[in-house]
Design a protein around this motif. Structure first.
Motif, PDB file in Angstrom:
ATOM      1  N   ALA A   1     -38.712  19.083  -2.848  1.00 58.41           N
ATOM      2  CA  ALA A   1     -38.395  19.002  -4.275  1.00 58.41           C
ATOM      3  C   ALA A   1     -36.905  18.787  -4.467  1.00 58.41           C
ATOM      4  CB  ALA A   1     -38.838  20.277  -4.996  1.00 58.41           C
ATOM      5  N   LEU A   2     -36.563  18.157  -5.566  1.00 58.72           N
ATOM      6  CA  LEU A   2     -35.170  17.978  -5.967  1.00 58.72           C
ATOM      7  C   LEU A   2     -34.900  18.878  -7.172  1.00 58.72           C
ATOM      8  CD1 LEU A   2     -34.744  14.100  -5.744  1.00 58.72           C
ATOM      9  CD2 LEU A   2     -33.811  15.814  -4.190  1.00 58.72           C
ATOM     10  N   PHE A   3     -33.897  19.735  -7.049  1.00 60.96           N
ATOM     11  CA  PHE A   3     -33.500  20.632  -8.129  1.00 60.96           C
ATOM     12  C   PHE A   3     -32.163  20.165  -8.690  1.00 60.96           C
ATOM     13  CE2 PHE A   3     -36.568  23.130  -5.916  1.00 60.96           C
ATOM     14  CZ  PHE A   3     -37.085  24.044  -6.837  1.00 60.96           C
ATOM     15  N   LEU A   4     -32.106  19.979  -9.994  1.00 61.44           N
ATOM     16  CA  LEU A   4     -30.838  19.717 -10.659  1.00 61.44           C
ATOM     17  C   LEU A   4     -30.395  21.036 -11.275  1.00 61.44           C
ATOM     18  CD1 LEU A   4     -28.811  17.459 -11.330  1.00 61.44           C
ATOM     19  CD2 LEU A   4     -29.966  17.204 -13.532  1.00 61.44           C
ATOM     20  N   MET A   5     -29.295  21.579 -10.760  1.00 61.36           N
ATOM     21  CA  MET A   5     -28.797  22.878 -11.188  1.00 61.36           C
ATOM     22  C   MET A   5     -27.487  22.706 -11.947  1.00 61.36           C
ATOM     23  SD  MET A   5     -31.147  24.755  -9.654  1.00 61.36           S
ATOM     24  CE  MET A   5     -30.516  26.431  -9.744  1.00 61.36           C
ATOM     25  N   GLY A   6     -27.227  23.610 -12.867  1.00 63.42           N
ATOM     26  CA  GLY A   6     -25.971  23.621 -13.587  1.00 63.42           C
ATOM     27  C   GLY A   6     -25.141  24.819 -13.183  1.00 63.42           C
ATOM     28  N   ALA A   7     -23.849  24.601 -12.925  1.00 60.00           N
ATOM     29  CA  ALA A   7     -22.930  25.701 -12.623  1.00 60.00           C
ATOM     30  C   ALA A   7     -22.269  26.135 -13.927  1.00 60.00           C
ATOM     31  CB  ALA A   7     -21.876  25.256 -11.613  1.00 60.00           C
TER      32      ALA A   7
ATOM     33  N   TRP B   1     -26.032  15.968  -3.956  1.00 65.73           N
ATOM     34  CA  TRP B   1     -25.158  15.255  -4.892  1.00 65.73           C
ATOM     35  C   TRP B   1     -24.524  16.280  -5.821  1.00 65.73           C
ATOM     36  CZ3 TRP B   1     -25.235  15.158 -10.229  1.00 65.73           C
ATOM     37  CH2 TRP B   1     -24.384  14.231 -10.841  1.00 65.73           C
ATOM     38  N   VAL B   2     -23.307  16.026  -6.284  1.00 68.59           N
ATOM     39  CA  VAL B   2     -22.675  16.898  -7.283  1.00 68.59           C
ATOM     40  C   VAL B   2     -21.967  16.061  -8.329  1.00 68.59           C
ATOM     41  CG1 VAL B   2     -22.317  18.811  -5.667  1.00 68.59           C
ATOM     42  CG2 VAL B   2     -20.494  17.123  -6.008  1.00 68.59           C
ATOM     43  N   GLY B   3     -21.904  16.619  -9.547  1.00 67.63           N
ATOM     44  CA  GLY B   3     -21.079  16.063 -10.608  1.00 67.63           C
ATOM     45  C   GLY B   3     -19.935  17.031 -10.851  1.00 67.63           C
ATOM     46  N   ARG B   4     -19.442  17.109 -12.076  1.00 67.55           N
ATOM     47  CA  ARG B   4     -18.364  18.046 -12.375  1.00 67.55           C
ATOM     48  C   ARG B   4     -18.860  19.488 -12.340  1.00 67.55           C
ATOM     49  NH1 ARG B   4     -13.654  16.445 -14.379  1.00 67.55           N
ATOM     50  NH2 ARG B   4     -13.435  18.413 -15.552  1.00 67.55           N
ATOM     51  N   SER B   5     -20.026  19.728 -12.940  1.00 69.97           N
ATOM     52  CA  SER B   5     -20.591  21.077 -12.921  1.00 69.97           C
ATOM     53  C   SER B   5     -22.089  21.072 -12.604  1.00 69.97           C
ATOM     54  CB  SER B   5     -20.367  21.766 -14.278  1.00 69.97           C
ATOM     55  OG  SER B   5     -21.006  21.047 -15.311  1.00 69.97           O
ATOM     56  N   SER B   6     -22.622  19.915 -12.293  1.00 68.98           N
ATOM     57  CA  SER B   6     -24.037  19.803 -11.954  1.00 68.98           C
ATOM     58  C   SER B   6     -24.207  19.546 -10.461  1.00 68.98           C
ATOM     59  CB  SER B   6     -24.705  18.699 -12.770  1.00 68.98           C
ATOM     60  OG  SER B   6     -24.042  17.456 -12.566  1.00 68.98           O
ATOM     61  N   MET B   7     -25.349  19.961  -9.952  1.00 65.90           N
ATOM     62  CA  MET B   7     -25.619  19.854  -8.520  1.00 65.90           C
ATOM     63  C   MET B   7     -27.066  19.432  -8.305  1.00 65.90           C
ATOM     64  SD  MET B   7     -23.942  23.528  -7.493  1.00 65.90           S
ATOM     65  CE  MET B   7     -24.772  24.284  -8.891  1.00 65.90           C
ATOM     66  N   GLU B   8     -27.278  18.457  -7.448  1.00 64.71           N
ATOM     67  CA  GLU B   8     -28.626  18.103  -7.027  1.00 64.71           C
ATOM     68  C   GLU B   8     -28.857  18.714  -5.646  1.00 64.71           C
ATOM     69  OE1 GLU B   8     -30.878  13.942  -7.019  1.00 64.71           O
ATOM     70  OE2 GLU B   8     -29.881  14.358  -5.102  1.00 64.71           O
ATOM     71  N   ILE B   9     -29.925  19.478  -5.533  1.00 62.06           N
ATOM     72  CA  ILE B   9     -30.218  20.199  -4.299  1.00 62.06           C
ATOM     73  C   ILE B   9     -31.611  19.822  -3.826  1.00 62.06           C
ATOM     74  CG2 ILE B   9     -30.557  22.500  -3.295  1.00 62.06           C
ATOM     75  CD1 ILE B   9     -28.590  23.528  -5.481  1.00 62.06           C
ATOM     76  N   VAL B  10     -31.730  19.429  -2.572  1.00 61.22           N
ATOM     77  CA  VAL B  10     -33.037  19.117  -2.005  1.00 61.22           C
ATOM     78  C   VAL B  10     -33.531  20.343  -1.253  1.00 61.22           C
ATOM     79  CG1 VAL B  10     -31.984  18.059   0.047  1.00 61.22           C
ATOM     80  CG2 VAL B  10     -34.357  17.565  -0.521  1.00 61.22           C
ATOM     81  N   VAL B  11     -34.769  20.731  -1.529  1.00 59.75           N
ATOM     82  CA  VAL B  11     -35.386  21.896  -0.896  1.00 59.75           C
ATOM     83  C   VAL B  11     -36.742  21.481  -0.353  1.00 59.75           C
ATOM     84  CG1 VAL B  11     -36.248  24.241  -1.236  1.00 59.75           C
ATOM     85  CG2 VAL B  11     -34.233  23.461  -2.487  1.00 59.75           C
ATOM     86  N   TRP B  12     -37.044  21.866   0.877  1.00 63.41           N
ATOM     87  CA  TRP B  12     -38.367  21.570   1.407  1.00 63.41           C
ATOM     88  C   TRP B  12     -38.989  22.797   2.068  1.00 63.41           C
ATOM     89  CZ3 TRP B  12     -33.881  19.451   3.329  1.00 63.41           C
ATOM     90  CH2 TRP B  12     -33.552  19.683   4.659  1.00 63.41           C
ATOM     91  N   LEU B  13     -40.320  22.778   2.074  1.00 63.89           N
ATOM     92  CA  LEU B  13     -41.121  23.860   2.641  1.00 63.89           C
ATOM     93  C   LEU B  13     -41.883  23.365   3.851  1.00 63.89           C
ATOM     94  CD1 LEU B  13     -42.859  25.365  -0.539  1.00 63.89           C
ATOM     95  CD2 LEU B  13     -40.990  26.393   0.730  1.00 63.89           C
ATOM     96  N   GLU B  14     -41.935  24.222   4.870  1.00 60.01           N
ATOM     97  CA  GLU B  14     -42.722  23.920   6.069  1.00 60.01           C
ATOM     98  C   GLU B  14     -43.469  25.180   6.485  1.00 60.01           C
ATOM     99  OE1 GLU B  14     -39.824  21.197   8.701  1.00 60.01           O
ATOM    100  OE2 GLU B  14     -38.886  22.941   7.759  1.00 60.01           O
TER     101      GLU B  14
END
Length: 437
Positions: A205-211, A179-192
């Motif tokens: 995990a879900l990471f909410l990142m700011g650009a 998902w993205v907003g104007r300057s924010s991004m939701e990123i899904v990351v998984w480990l195996e």
């Protein structure tokens, strides 16, 4: 936020990122379901090195970081950024534990498992790598570094499987933009991790990142998402719902609004259970059997930061704070249980303020809620003010994590109104992480 490499084996970087084969929709959908994914392209060490090169960062510590102000003029306008599909950002990387003995030493626990704090640190760095895959600036000259800075705002919905990790088996990290907003991004990351030649899930995990712009002084726009498949449409729609839920939870925090009717009844029940019925002894508190006072069960650690913990702006790398917070919470849970607890969930890691690399960090982990054989831990990270012998502190991060014991644990009870608010908030986080509310 990406850390700056200080050491590691020299690796041969792939020269042509654009030559990476396009990920087919079928493969993308399969990857989202946690099944077999295409083989990783990079090791995590290569990922970190490549990010440094893209941002124009250099090896070696300098008390005053190299200026990136010349990149501000290349900050794109939102209308100049083309839409991207989620599969454009999908990527994988490898922790080659099976062959890298130095890596094993850094990741191994005393039982031969993999340290979860180290993995959370890598997931944070990898989320930045996913952001790099998503960002596309057509107007940027070929010889100019990427005029962005990426910061971690929030980490949520980290759920751990029952897989017992092995430090001698490779771990794959995968992720994509959700998902993205104007300057924010939701990123899904998984480990195996490889288990009998098949990769099996460790966590997601879900990471909410700011650009941010190149100097981290203001927001920077990001490419919008144009879903390429039905799977992507569903994920994007879910991202919108998660955004609304995060906003609702934040607005209803116990630190902002008063407890609801049920919670007020719960508070009164705790008062009745811990107060003497004899009106002549109202100042005395009673501790029920098989219960413990919250004020007596916390762990405190104070550590100095060093340049190896820094990012491009000489503030502490967010992944390092995550590792410290997780290991502090695990220590508190272990001491409370008396046996090795199992990490089940991390429901909320917030990043409120940057931490200067010259800081002293104080970590305090509280047992704020218990239920049957579960414990909810709240870990608070404060930066200590050492100027002029001052003793002030500023909270920069708050973590909530859920652990499970093999046996029923003592009930934790608050002693003051302040602690009662922590208890109510801890209960909310526990119910949320367990999917009960």
């Amino acid at each position: 936020m990406i850390r700056v490499l200080q050491k590691g084996t020299h690796v041969l970087l792939r020269q042509q990122l654009s030559a990476r084969p396009a990920l087919l929709s079928a493969n993308f959908a399969t990857a989202l379901k946690g099944q077999d994914a295409p083989p990783p392209i990079y090791t995590m060490n290569e990922v970190l090195t490549e990010i440094m090169q893209r941002l124009g960062l250099e090896r070696g510590y300098c008390p005053i970081p190299k200026s990136r102000e010349h990149l501000l003029k290349y900050t794109p306008k939102a209308e100049d950024l083309p839409a991207r599909a989620m599969q454009d950002s999908y990527t994988s990387a490898l922790l080659p534990l099976s062959t890298d003995l130095e890596l094993q030493d850094n990741y191994v626990s005393h039982l031969g498992n993999v340290r979860m704090g180290r993995l959370m640190e890598d997931m944070d760095a990898f989320a930045v790598w996913v952001a790099h895959q998503h960002i596309k600036v057509p107007t940027l000259p070929a010889n100019v570094n990427l005029p962005y800075t990426f910061v971690t705002i929030l980490v949520d919905k980290v759920t751990f499987s029952d897989l017992i990790t092995d430090v001698k088996q490779d771990i794959r990290i995968s992720g994509h933009m959700s998902w993205v907003g104007r300057s924010s991004m939701e990123i899904v990351v998984w480990l195996e991790q490889k288990h009998h030649d098949v990769y099996k899930k460790i966590t997601r995990a879900l990471f909410l990142m700011g650009a941010r712009n190149a100097t981290n002084t203001g927001p920077a726009p990001v490419n919008p998402i144009a879903p390429a498949t039905e799977e992507e449409k569903q994920i994007l729609s879910g991202g919108e719902e998660r955004k609304k839920r995060r906003q609702m939870i934040q607005a209803q925090s116990i630190f902002k609004v008063e407890p609801n009717d049920f919670e007020q009844s719960l508070m009164y029940d705790i008062y009745k259970r811990t107060t003497h019925t004899n009106t002549m002894e109202l100042n005395k508190r009673l501790l029920p059997s098989n219960a413990r006072w919250m004020s007596e069960w916390s762990t405190v650690t104070t550590i100095p930061c060093f340049p190896e913990h820094r990012n491009a702006h000489n503030t502490v790398f967010g992944g390092f704070l995550m590792r410290l917070g997780l290991e502090s919470s695990w220590t508190a849970a272990f001491l409370y249980c008396g046996t090795r607890p199992k990490l089940m969930h991390i429901c909320d890691i917030s990043f409120e303020k940057p931490v200067p690399v010259t800081s002293f960090i104080k970590l305090t982990s509280y047992v704020v809620y218990t239920e049957l054989n579960y414990l909810q831990i709240m870990t608070v990270i404060d930066v200590l003010d050492t100027s002029g012998g001052g003793s002030g502190q500023v909270t920069t991060n708050v973590f909530y994590s859920t652990y499970k014991s093999n046996e029923t644990v003592h009930q934790i009870l608050p002693r003051s109104y302040h602690e009662t608010m922590w208890y109510i908030q801890g209960r909310r986080k526990f119910k949320y992480s367990m999917g009960l509310e």
